[in-house]
Design a protein around this motif. Structure first.
Motif, short mmCIF file in Angstrom:
data_model
loop_
_atom_site.label_atom_id
_atom_site.label_comp_id
_atom_site.label_asym_id
_atom_site.label_seq_id
_atom_site.Cartn_x
_atom_site.Cartn_y
_atom_site.Cartn_z
N THR B 10 28.14 -40.45 -3.24
CA THR B 10 27.51 -39.49 -4.15
C THR B 10 25.99 -39.65 -4.12
O THR B 10 25.49 -40.77 -4.16
CB THR B 10 28.00 -39.72 -5.58
N PRO B 11 25.25 -38.53 -4.04
CA PRO B 11 23.79 -38.64 -4.05
C PRO B 11 23.30 -39.20 -5.39
O PRO B 11 23.79 -38.78 -6.44
CB PRO B 11 23.31 -37.20 -3.88
N ASP B 150 24.30 -28.08 -2.04
CA ASP B 150 23.78 -27.73 -3.37
C ASP B 150 23.45 -29.02 -4.13
O ASP B 150 22.42 -29.10 -4.80
CB ASP B 150 24.85 -26.95 -4.16
N ALA B 151 24.33 -29.99 -4.03
CA ALA B 151 24.09 -31.28 -4.70
C ALA B 151 22.85 -31.96 -4.14
O ALA B 151 22.03 -32.51 -4.89
CB ALA B 151 25.31 -32.18 -4.54
N TYR B 152 22.67 -31.89 -2.82
CA TYR B 152 21.48 -32.48 -2.21
C TYR B 152 20.22 -31.72 -2.64
O TYR B 152 19.15 -32.31 -2.79
CB TYR B 152 21.58 -32.51 -0.68
N THR B 156 17.00 -33.34 -4.41
CA THR B 156 15.63 -33.17 -3.91
C THR B 156 14.72 -32.65 -5.02
O THR B 156 13.58 -33.09 -5.16
CB THR B 156 15.61 -32.20 -2.71
N LYS B 157 15.24 -31.69 -5.82
CA LYS B 157 14.44 -31.12 -6.91
C LYS B 157 14.08 -32.22 -7.94
O LYS B 157 12.96 -32.27 -8.44
CB LYS B 157 15.22 -30.00 -7.61
N ILE B 158 15.06 -33.07 -8.24
CA ILE B 158 14.81 -34.17 -9.19
C ILE B 158 13.75 -35.12 -8.62
O ILE B 158 12.83 -35.53 -9.32
CB ILE B 158 16.12 -34.92 -9.52
N LYS B 159 13.90 -35.43 -7.33
CA LYS B 159 12.93 -36.33 -6.69
C LYS B 159 11.53 -35.73 -6.72
O LYS B 159 10.55 -36.43 -6.95
CB LYS B 159 13.36 -36.64 -5.25
#
Lengths: 166, 171
Positions: B10-11, B150-152, B156-159
């Motif tokens: 899980t990412p 989509d999860a990735y 990326t957006k959170i990062k």
């Protein structure tokens, strides 16, 4: 359970100096994408300490060569004591990070990952015999491909970091 | 049928430092709303755990009905340790910022037959044959890959929001 063969374990190199972490991450992502690997990020830590930033990254992209064999390259990157520096290159100001980095590679070949030959002992026996004698050439080819891919990404990284011996 | 995980690992995002917790919460909510997910929150826990700060735990379980047969689930677990809030001036503006050790885990899952039409008897056997054998690749390509990337994208957006260094993504 699928059978996992460990081809390379704990091969590493380290580096100390200037690097662009964002570009380095992009390089890894792009390299694996271009070679048909699926993304699989296990760890992504970023911590801010007094002596600088620390980034720990563990990625294990995988490529399904067929519906029987799968190649996985695990790369663990530890970037420590990262501090931002601004350097001037050809009248351009660049924001880079100075610090220490170490990269560790492990390579795995997973056969029968969909577990078609696990349901009965006779199937498992047939699979083992086929892998050892009938399809030995194919399995060896997969192994060579996996190790060659690992060598290529290692070379790419060293060349990106401007290390002398690559 | 049980829910199927679409990624082997899980990412997740782990971050230690200063961040805007309210902004992060809004970012995740907006990302889910843009994709028309039904938002649900299972846990919202805030406890005074140690003198270093509070312990915060959030468990979001949004879901999206893709077809009358397929449903997406993205379980988002947020944990913050040593959580402290204080006022600071960011870009000339007075803001409330947070400090602590942040852990976010994103678990994407696909659920088949969410209306439970084929849960018993011969229909269940046929369904299993269809999902696990006949249309396995079709489901993997059409639904698993979309949800996984989509999860990735969310990761990326959170990062990016946390201004982390590993924000560029080729996928």
């Amino acid at each position: 359970m699928a059978e996992v063969k460990n081809l390379v374990y704990g091969e590493s190199f380290s580096f100390k100096g200037l690097m662009d972490v964002e570009d380095l991450y992009m390089l890894l992502d792009k390299w694996f994408k271009e070679r048909g690997y699926d993304k699989n990020e296990i760890w992504n830590f970023e911590e801010n300490y007094d002596d600088g930033k620390q980034i720990t990254l563990k990625i294990q992209p995988y490529k399904k060569i067929s519906d029987y064999a799968k190649v996985e390259i695990r790369l663990t990157a530890q970037l420590r004591k990262l501090k931002e520096v601004v350097i001037q290159k050809k009248k351009q100001k660049l924001k880079l990070m100075r610090g220490e980095a170490s990269f560790t590679f492990d390579v795995f070949l997973t056969t029968d990952y969909e577990e078609h030959f696990q349901s009965s002992p006779i199937l498992f026996f047939i699979k083992t015999i086929a892998e050892k004698y009938l399809y030995k050439g194919y399995v060896e080819k997969y192994e060579e491909k996996a190790v060659a891919d690992k060598d290529a990404i290692k070379r790419e990284l060293k060349s990106y970091l401007n290390m002398k011996r690559f | 049928m049980p829910k199927d995980k679409v990624l082997p690992a899980t990412p997740d995002v782990r971050f230690k430092g200063t961040f805007d917790f309210d902004g992060l919460y809004k970012l995740i909510r907006n990302w889910l709303d843009d994709r028309k997910y039904d938002y649900m929150e299972k846990v919202y826990k805030d406890k005074a755990a140690s003198p270093f700060g509070n312990e915060l735990e959030l468990n979001m379980i949004p879901e999206l009905k893709v077809t009358p047969y397929i449903k997406y689930h993205i379980e988002i677990l947020i944990k913050v340790f040593d959580f402290k809030e204080f006022d600071a001036v960011v870009d000339g503006e007075k803001k409330k910022v947070s400090n602590g050790r942040l852990f976010i885990q994103i678990t994407p899952e696909v659920e088949y037959d969410w209306q439970k039409k084929y849960k018993e008897g011969f229909a269940a056997t046929l369904q299993e044959l269809m999902v696990k054998r006949l249309l396995k690749r079709h489901f993997e390509i059409k639904y698993y890959d979309t949800l996984a990337y989509d999860a990735y994208d969310l990761q990326t957006k959170i990062k990016k929001f946390l201004r982390m260094k590993t924000i560029k993504s080729a996928y």
